[in-house]
Design a protein around this motif. Structure first.
Motif, PDB file in Angstrom:
ATOM      1  N   ILE A 182     -15.399  34.558 -41.138  1.00  0.00           N
ATOM      2  CA  ILE A 182     -16.854  34.650 -41.088  1.00  0.00           C
ATOM      3  C   ILE A 182     -17.501  33.473 -41.801  1.00  0.00           C
ATOM      4  O   ILE A 182     -18.608  33.045 -41.461  1.00  0.00           O
ATOM      5  CB  ILE A 182     -17.344  35.994 -41.684  1.00  0.00           C
ATOM      6  N   SER A 183     -16.797  32.875 -42.766  1.00  0.00           N
ATOM      7  CA  SER A 183     -17.351  31.740 -43.499  1.00  0.00           C
ATOM      8  C   SER A 183     -17.619  30.549 -42.590  1.00  0.00           C
ATOM      9  O   SER A 183     -18.404  29.660 -42.939  1.00  0.00           O
ATOM     10  CB  SER A 183     -16.416  31.325 -44.637  1.00  0.00           C
ATOM     11  N   ARG A 184     -16.983  30.500 -41.433  1.00  0.00           N
ATOM     12  CA  ARG A 184     -17.224  29.410 -40.485  1.00  0.00           C
ATOM     13  C   ARG A 184     -18.640  29.479 -39.914  1.00  0.00           C
ATOM     14  O   ARG A 184     -19.189  28.466 -39.454  1.00  0.00           O
ATOM     15  CB  ARG A 184     -16.193  29.485 -39.352  1.00  0.00           C
ATOM     16  N   TYR A 185     -19.247  30.660 -39.948  1.00  0.00           N
ATOM     17  CA  TYR A 185     -20.546  30.852 -39.310  1.00  0.00           C
ATOM     18  C   TYR A 185     -21.658  31.258 -40.266  1.00  0.00           C
ATOM     19  O   TYR A 185     -22.827  30.952 -40.020  1.00  0.00           O
ATOM     20  CB  TYR A 185     -20.425  31.933 -38.221  1.00  0.00           C
ATOM     21  N   VAL A 186     -21.298  31.967 -41.349  1.00  0.00           N
ATOM     22  CA  VAL A 186     -22.309  32.481 -42.278  1.00  0.00           C
ATOM     23  C   VAL A 186     -21.875  32.161 -43.701  1.00  0.00           C
ATOM     24  O   VAL A 186     -20.761  32.508 -44.105  1.00  0.00           O
ATOM     25  CB  VAL A 186     -22.495  34.011 -42.126  1.00  0.00           C
ATOM     26  N   ASP A 187     -22.763  31.505 -44.452  1.00  0.00           N
ATOM     27  CA  ASP A 187     -22.471  31.168 -45.839  1.00  0.00           C
ATOM     28  C   ASP A 187     -22.749  32.353 -46.760  1.00  0.00           C
ATOM     29  O   ASP A 187     -23.565  33.223 -46.460  1.00  0.00           O
ATOM     30  CB  ASP A 187     -23.332  29.979 -46.290  1.00  0.00           C
ATOM     31  N   GLY A 188     -22.077  32.352 -47.899  1.00  0.00           N
ATOM     32  CA  GLY A 188     -22.402  33.299 -48.945  1.00  0.00           C
ATOM     33  C   GLY A 188     -21.773  34.666 -48.840  1.00  0.00           C
ATOM     34  O   GLY A 188     -22.123  35.570 -49.605  1.00  0.00           O
ATOM     35  N   VAL A 189     -20.830  34.856 -47.893  1.00  0.00           N
ATOM     36  CA  VAL A 189     -20.175  36.153 -47.753  1.00  0.00           C
ATOM     37  C   VAL A 189     -19.045  36.257 -48.773  1.00  0.00           C
ATOM     38  O   VAL A 189     -18.159  35.397 -48.810  1.00  0.00           O
ATOM     39  CB  VAL A 189     -19.605  36.332 -46.330  1.00  0.00           C
ATOM     40  N   PRO A 190     -19.033  37.281 -49.616  1.00  0.00           N
ATOM     41  CA  PRO A 190     -17.951  37.419 -50.610  1.00  0.00           C
ATOM     42  C   PRO A 190     -16.583  37.456 -49.944  1.00  0.00           C
ATOM     43  O   PRO A 190     -16.341  38.261 -49.042  1.00  0.00           O
ATOM     44  CB  PRO A 190     -18.267  38.754 -51.293  1.00  0.00           C
ATOM     45  N   ASP A 191     -15.710  36.537 -50.347  1.00  0.00           N
ATOM     46  CA  ASP A 191     -14.361  36.434 -49.771  1.00  0.00           C
ATOM     47  C   ASP A 191     -14.412  36.076 -48.279  1.00  0.00           C
ATOM     48  O   ASP A 191     -13.490  36.384 -47.524  1.00  0.00           O
ATOM     49  CB  ASP A 191     -13.598  37.745 -49.976  1.00  0.00           C
ATOM     50  N   GLY A 192     -15.499  35.420 -47.870  1.00  0.00           N
ATOM     51  CA  GLY A 192     -15.724  35.150 -46.452  1.00  0.00           C
ATOM     52  C   GLY A 192     -14.667  34.293 -45.793  1.00  0.00           C
ATOM     53  O   GLY A 192     -14.484  34.374 -44.576  1.00  0.00           O
ATOM     54  N   HIS A 193     -13.946  33.497 -46.556  1.00  0.00           N
ATOM     55  CA  HIS A 193     -12.913  32.647 -45.958  1.00  0.00           C
ATOM     56  C   HIS A 193     -11.690  33.466 -45.548  1.00  0.00           C
ATOM     57  O   HIS A 193     -10.843  32.975 -44.794  1.00  0.00           O
ATOM     58  CB  HIS A 193     -12.502  31.550 -46.951  1.00  0.00           C
ATOM     59  N   ARG A 194     -11.602  34.699 -46.051  1.00  0.00           N
ATOM     60  CA  ARG A 194     -10.458  35.552 -45.716  1.00  0.00           C
ATOM     61  C   ARG A 194     -10.820  36.672 -44.743  1.00  0.00           C
ATOM     62  O   ARG A 194      -9.930  37.354 -44.226  1.00  0.00           O
ATOM     63  CB  ARG A 194      -9.893  36.183 -47.004  1.00  0.00           C
TER      64      ARG A 194
END
Length: 399
Positions: free
Chosen positions: A135-147
């Motif tokens: 999800i980090s590819r599309y939305v910034d600031g998500v907790p643990d978004g790279h996983r």
């Protein structure tokens, strides 16, 4: 009636922080017989079920309606080779006793998730996104978004805290039910909490997941979610009376909705509450005719490639007896689809591949009865009569 949708949806269990106080206030309505009103005939072209089954359904639905204090009920059941059953009972307005009819629009709550995820999977088929993208590819600031992947968001295995369970959110919404919320405002309520588990390790129903998927669709397409849904999901499916409203707009005719999800626990008319708080998770509006069409489209994947539909239907146990969950869709007793609950309204739209049967239930309250959602009580009772080997159950926790 054609509409001009804009942007915002709904979903799920509203407020864990506010006690739901069961009440019988909504049952103070005139008792009316089950009615097959004139609007029903176009939705039941193949003729009715046999007289004995029809009589059992009439009695059972009315019994559940009265015992659970449901003001009004609409039921549509279509069973190829056996016939169909389309009925309304009770009232659409407890003040005027206007009868419930089968042509009304309703807020469909978390059934919105089936539309949002269909739009997401359409982008997968177009090779514009991948389900295993973070999800980090599309939305910034998500907790643990790279996983956390898009797949985990759609199957409720992200571990993100549900914003709708945050006490501050509950207070803010119920203090001003007509308030407009942006998606980022909603997510902020959830993001201030720690994630509840590592991505992919458990199941937890969370509206935060679907709001993020709505933002992904907007980021990738450059369009408002409501507009993208209209062009790439609703129009191809020929759903002319389904929309994602921008605010409190509500096509006519519609029944009044009744809820006790209030700060005091009192029962109120929530018809004109703003559903923006649910956006891509549950804010849509539809009617019986469109939901009848949509049930089969979702379960059979008419708008998707076979490969993508197979991914959608790969359900995983939820820990809730009788319920497994796929990508924005559940399976219970062989029935595939989703239910919905938003203050004042509940719906169930499911399809049974084993018999090519469709069931739609629409009611104008979300007040629980004996700790159970009234729409679940109705769906369970109906399927217990017409498909005893495939009884709808276990979906209470999704809303």
């Amino acid at each position: 009636m054609r509409r001009t949708p804009h942007r915002r949806l709904l979903a799920a269990t509203l407020i864990a922080a506010c006690a739901l106080v069961p009440t019988t206030a909504a049952s103070a309505t005139a008792v009316r017989p089950m009615s097959a009103d004139r609007h029903a005939h176009g939705d039941c072209p193949q003729g009715g079920l046999d007289h004995r089954t029809t009589a059992r359904l009439d009695k059972t639905i009315e019994d559940v309606r009265r015992q659970a204090a449901i003001p009004g009920v609409v039921v549509g059941l279509w069973m190829p080779g056996k016939g169909c059953y389309v009925r309304a009972t009770g009232v659409a307005d407890t003040a005027t006793h206007r009868p419930m009819t089968t042509d009304g629009y309703l807020r469909i709550g978390s059934e919105t998730k089936t539309f949002t995820v269909t739009a997401l999977l359409h982008l997968v088929d177009e090779h514009r996104i991948r389900l295993d993208d973070p999800i980090s590819r599309y939305v910034d600031g998500v907790p643990d978004g790279h996983r956390i992947t898009l797949r985990q968001l759609a199957e409720m295995r992200s571990g993100l805290f549900p914003y709708s369970a945050d006490p501050d959110f509950a207070k803010d919404l119920l203090s001003d039910p007509e308030r407009f919320f942006t998606p980022r405002e909603l997510l902020a309520y959830g993001f201030k909490h720690k994630n509840t588990f590592a991505p992919g390790t458990e199941f937890q129903y969370s509206n935060s997941n679907l709001v993020l998927l709505g933002l992904v669709i907007e980021k990738v397409t450059g369009r408002h979610l409501a507009d993208y849904l209209d062009m790439h999901v609703l129009r191809p499916a020929h759903l002319h009376d389904t929309l994602l409203p921008h605010g409190t707009e509500f096509p006519e005719p519609h029944p009044h909705g009744y809820t006790n999800q209030t700060l005091s626990g009192a029962t109120v008319d929530s018809t004109d509450w703003n559903p923006s708080w649910a956006w891509a998770a549950g804010g849509m509006i539809s009617n019986l005719h469109d939901l009848h069409r949509w049930a089969k489209i979702v379960a059979t994947g008419e708008l998707l490639s076979p490969q993508t539909q197979a991914q959608r239907l790969k359900t995983i146990p939820t820990g809730i007896p009788g319920l497994s969950y796929g990508l924005g869709i559940f399976e219970t007793g062989g029935w595939i689809g989703h239910n919905g609950s938003i203050p004042g309204y509940e719906t169930v739209t499911v399809y049974l591949p084993a018999e090519k049967a469709t069931l739609v239930v629409m009611i104008n309250t979300d007040i629980t009865s004996g700790g159970q959602e009234p729409s679940t009580l109705l769906a369970r009772a109906i399927t217990g009569i017409v498909t005893p080997d495939h009884v709808y159950d276990g979906a209470t926790a999704t809303r």
